[in-house]
Design an enzyme around this catalytic site. Sequence first.
Site, mmCIF file in Angstrom:
data_model
loop_
_atom_site.group_PDB
_atom_site.id
_atom_site.type_symbol
_atom_site.label_atom_id
_atom_site.label_comp_id
_atom_site.label_asym_id
_atom_site.label_seq_id
_atom_site.Cartn_x
_atom_site.Cartn_y
_atom_site.Cartn_z
ATOM 1 N N LYS A 1 -8.617 17.160 -52.048
ATOM 2 C CA LYS A 1 -8.362 17.827 -50.743
ATOM 3 C C LYS A 1 -6.896 17.983 -49.818
ATOM 4 O O LYS A 1 -6.055 17.121 -49.906
ATOM 5 C CB LYS A 1 -9.654 17.175 -49.991
ATOM 6 C CG LYS A 1 -11.149 17.571 -50.473
ATOM 7 C CD LYS A 1 -11.893 17.224 -48.861
ATOM 8 C CE LYS A 1 -11.657 17.875 -48.043
ATOM 9 N NZ LYS A 1 -12.905 17.865 -46.740
ATOM 10 N N HIS B 1 -17.890 35.862 -30.143
ATOM 11 C CA HIS B 1 -19.145 35.661 -30.814
ATOM 12 C C HIS B 1 -18.794 35.457 -32.754
ATOM 13 O O HIS B 1 -19.859 34.868 -32.292
ATOM 14 C CB HIS B 1 -20.425 36.646 -30.628
ATOM 15 C CG HIS B 1 -20.852 37.335 -29.901
ATOM 16 N ND1 HIS B 1 -20.977 36.554 -27.849
ATOM 17 C CD2 HIS B 1 -19.752 37.979 -28.443
ATOM 18 C CE1 HIS B 1 -20.776 37.501 -27.045
ATOM 19 N NE2 HIS B 1 -20.119 38.594 -28.098
ATOM 20 N N ASN C 1 -6.624 18.345 -45.384
ATOM 21 C CA ASN C 1 -7.653 18.426 -44.169
ATOM 22 C C ASN C 1 -6.165 18.419 -43.668
ATOM 23 O O ASN C 1 -5.741 18.030 -42.878
ATOM 24 C CB ASN C 1 -7.988 16.662 -44.342
ATOM 25 C CG ASN C 1 -8.986 16.711 -44.995
ATOM 26 O OD1 ASN C 1 -9.415 17.964 -46.241
ATOM 27 N ND2 ASN C 1 -8.903 15.136 -46.227
ATOM 28 N N LYS D 1 -3.904 3.988 -11.945
ATOM 29 C CA LYS D 1 -3.080 4.148 -12.650
ATOM 30 C C LYS D 1 -3.735 4.165 -14.125
ATOM 31 O O LYS D 1 -2.746 4.795 -15.026
ATOM 32 C CB LYS D 1 -2.467 3.143 -12.042
ATOM 33 C CG LYS D 1 -1.140 2.500 -10.941
ATOM 34 C CD LYS D 1 -0.826 1.666 -10.996
ATOM 35 C CE LYS D 1 -1.133 0.666 -9.940
ATOM 36 N NZ LYS D 1 -2.007 1.317 -8.749
ATOM 37 N N GLU E 1 -7.389 18.179 -36.298
ATOM 38 C CA GLU E 1 -8.602 17.401 -35.061
ATOM 39 C C GLU E 1 -8.707 16.982 -34.061
ATOM 40 O O GLU E 1 -9.127 16.651 -33.367
ATOM 41 C CB GLU E 1 -9.906 16.729 -36.951
ATOM 42 C CG GLU E 1 -10.142 17.876 -37.400
ATOM 43 C CD GLU E 1 -10.490 17.580 -38.599
ATOM 44 O OE1 GLU E 1 -10.599 16.253 -39.258
ATOM 45 O OE2 GLU E 1 -10.442 18.254 -40.182
ATOM 46 N N ASN F 1 0.637 -1.356 -0.093
ATOM 47 C CA ASN F 1 0.309 0.152 -0.118
ATOM 48 C C ASN F 1 1.081 1.843 -0.427
ATOM 49 O O ASN F 1 0.810 2.229 -0.619
ATOM 50 C CB ASN F 1 -1.302 0.000 1.442
ATOM 51 C CG ASN F 1 -1.857 -0.811 1.077
ATOM 52 O OD1 ASN F 1 -2.380 -1.961 0.212
ATOM 53 N ND2 ASN F 1 -2.833 -1.227 2.145
ATOM 54 N N GLN G 1 -6.604 0.651 -6.724
ATOM 55 C CA GLN G 1 -5.755 0.616 -8.146
ATOM 56 C C GLN G 1 -6.001 0.639 -9.335
ATOM 57 O O GLN G 1 -5.236 0.875 -10.742
ATOM 58 C CB GLN G 1 -5.590 -1.741 -8.329
ATOM 59 C CG GLN G 1 -5.374 -2.385 -9.711
ATOM 60 C CD GLN G 1 -4.989 -3.666 -9.179
ATOM 61 O OE1 GLN G 1 -4.467 -4.550 -8.449
ATOM 62 N NE2 GLN G 1 -5.870 -3.954 -10.013
ATOM 63 N N SER H 1 -6.841 13.265 -48.813
ATOM 64 C CA SER H 1 -8.555 12.469 -48.658
ATOM 65 C C SER H 1 -8.484 11.288 -49.637
ATOM 66 O O SER H 1 -7.413 11.308 -50.253
ATOM 67 C CB SER H 1 -9.358 13.525 -49.323
ATOM 68 O OG SER H 1 -10.696 12.322 -49.385
HETATM 69 N N1 ARG Z 1 -1.735 -3.108 -7.397
HETATM 70 C C1 ARG Z 1 -2.166 -3.079 -5.882
HETATM 71 C C2 ARG Z 1 -2.346 -1.823 -6.542
HETATM 72 O O1 ARG Z 1 -2.112 -1.203 -7.419
HETATM 73 C C3 ARG Z 1 -1.111 -2.708 -4.954
HETATM 74 C C4 ARG Z 1 -1.538 -2.455 -2.978
HETATM 75 C C5 ARG Z 1 -2.042 -4.037 -3.383
HETATM 76 N N2 ARG Z 1 -2.204 -3.806 -1.497
HETATM 77 C C6 ARG Z 1 -3.491 -4.405 -1.612
HETATM 78 N N3 ARG Z 1 -3.779 -4.041 0.250
HETATM 79 N N4 ARG Z 1 -4.468 -5.261 -1.789
HETATM 80 O O2 ARG Z 1 -3.375 -0.721 -5.687
#
Ligand code: ARG
Length: 480
Positions: A287, A160, A289, A329, A294, A114, A326, A281
């Site tokens: 064309k 505007h 573009n 990420k 975009e 953690n 989790q 195109s």
């Molecule tokens: N893969 C987990 C995450 O990204 C790591 C931490 C896991 N901790 C746990 N108490 N299960 O959060």
Amino acid sequence: MAPSSKLWSGAGAGGSLAPAVEAFMSSIAVDSRLLEVDLLGSIAHAAMLGDCGILDRSTAGALDGGLRALLAEARAGTLHVDPAAEDVHSYVENELTARLGDAGRALHAGRSRNDQVALDLRLWLRAANRSLRAAILDSLEAIATLSRDNLATIMPGYTHLQRAQPVTLAHHLLAWAAALERDHGRLSDADARANECPLGAGALAGTSLPIDREATALALGFARPSRNSMDTVGDRDAAVEFAAACATVAMHLSRFGEELCLWAGPEYAFIELDGSISTGSSMMPQKRNPDPAELVRGKAGRSFGNLVNLLTMQKGLPLAYDRDLQEDKEAVFDSFDTALGSLVAFAALVRGIRPRVERMREAASGGFAWATDAAEILVGRGLPFRTAYGAAKALVEACRAQGLETVEGLDAAALAAVHPAFAEIGAAALAARFEPEALVAARDLVGGPAPARCAVEIDRILDLVARERGAGSDRARRGV
Ligand code: ARG
């Protein structure tokens, strides 16, 4: 290949995880991107365990050697992360144990995944934040360079989507720079707030082992250890702030991308986009573009989505760590990739702009863009603005009544009927004062479009770019 045992096997009620659930929970496909920072964090942790006497010197030394070998292989691209591992932290510990035996099993003392994952995320965000700031500096430089060539390039300014008052292309581009400079500052602010080391928070309540949190914080380049162990493992504000800064970058770039699309189209025809930043195109051979612009515009959607994802994932989440976290990420990785890709493309777009100076000048000339200036001439002669506004409006109407676009064709009587001061100045002098170049030059104030003011602003931005690049390479040299 290391054995892919669970770091938590043997704990609690026993029984093995259902394969479908195991697959559902696995994060290795995403978080293997943390491999290098995970190793760096473990190197600092192992050294601290040795220094504090929690591990004997030989175990700490073996861990250091093993972790550095993994780091070298990771950097060389020869370390192949086991896709069956639960997550990157499990992979590293299992691999280390496979290589070192019992020394590998000693690494996790005084640490939990953690605080480890919270640390990894902060280390990764710090590097990502720097890459984005460097990319913003490249865009600022591209804008400043194009602006310097277009200090006197007259174009209409809009409100505007209606032509309002003339500005210069430099002034318009410098508005983009102002937004990007704020983005740079926002990222710096987020980086400064994230500058606390999570290591030592443990699962949620720290550890009874005599660890040294100050030492790991210092070794990893953080200002200090984090303040509260429960907050540390449950907090993802740094991810939210990073994603918010990325979303703001994406929002700005989407606006600039839209303007480029408008300007490149035949209705405006203010610019040409050179071949390196426009596409053909597949069906219509005639064309050209603005696809890259975009896409810069379109990418904002996923960036906003990532921010909402991170906020919603944490809504109502109780302390301390929950596995929901989790999910952080994928969102930050995508926000980073999107913002960086868009910034790089945007800088290339700016470098590929070919202004059509005559077209812009022509579009800025009509439409009584001088009306406010007519009023301001009278204010300069002591009239209250609202009275002057009425007289300027009457001047526009007098022109319209005679089918004129400029005051030049108005005779003295017509001018005097609007206001004696206009007659006194005379139609020719007024017309000269109402040329777009004169209107722009008269806006000689801080933040205004007068070429001299924009030139100062360009110099300031280029100085900022040089200073920030210098500070960046200094940080890289010191490895923090
Ligand atoms: N893969 C987990 C995450 O990204 C790591 C931490 C896991 N901790 C746990 N108490 N299960 O959060």
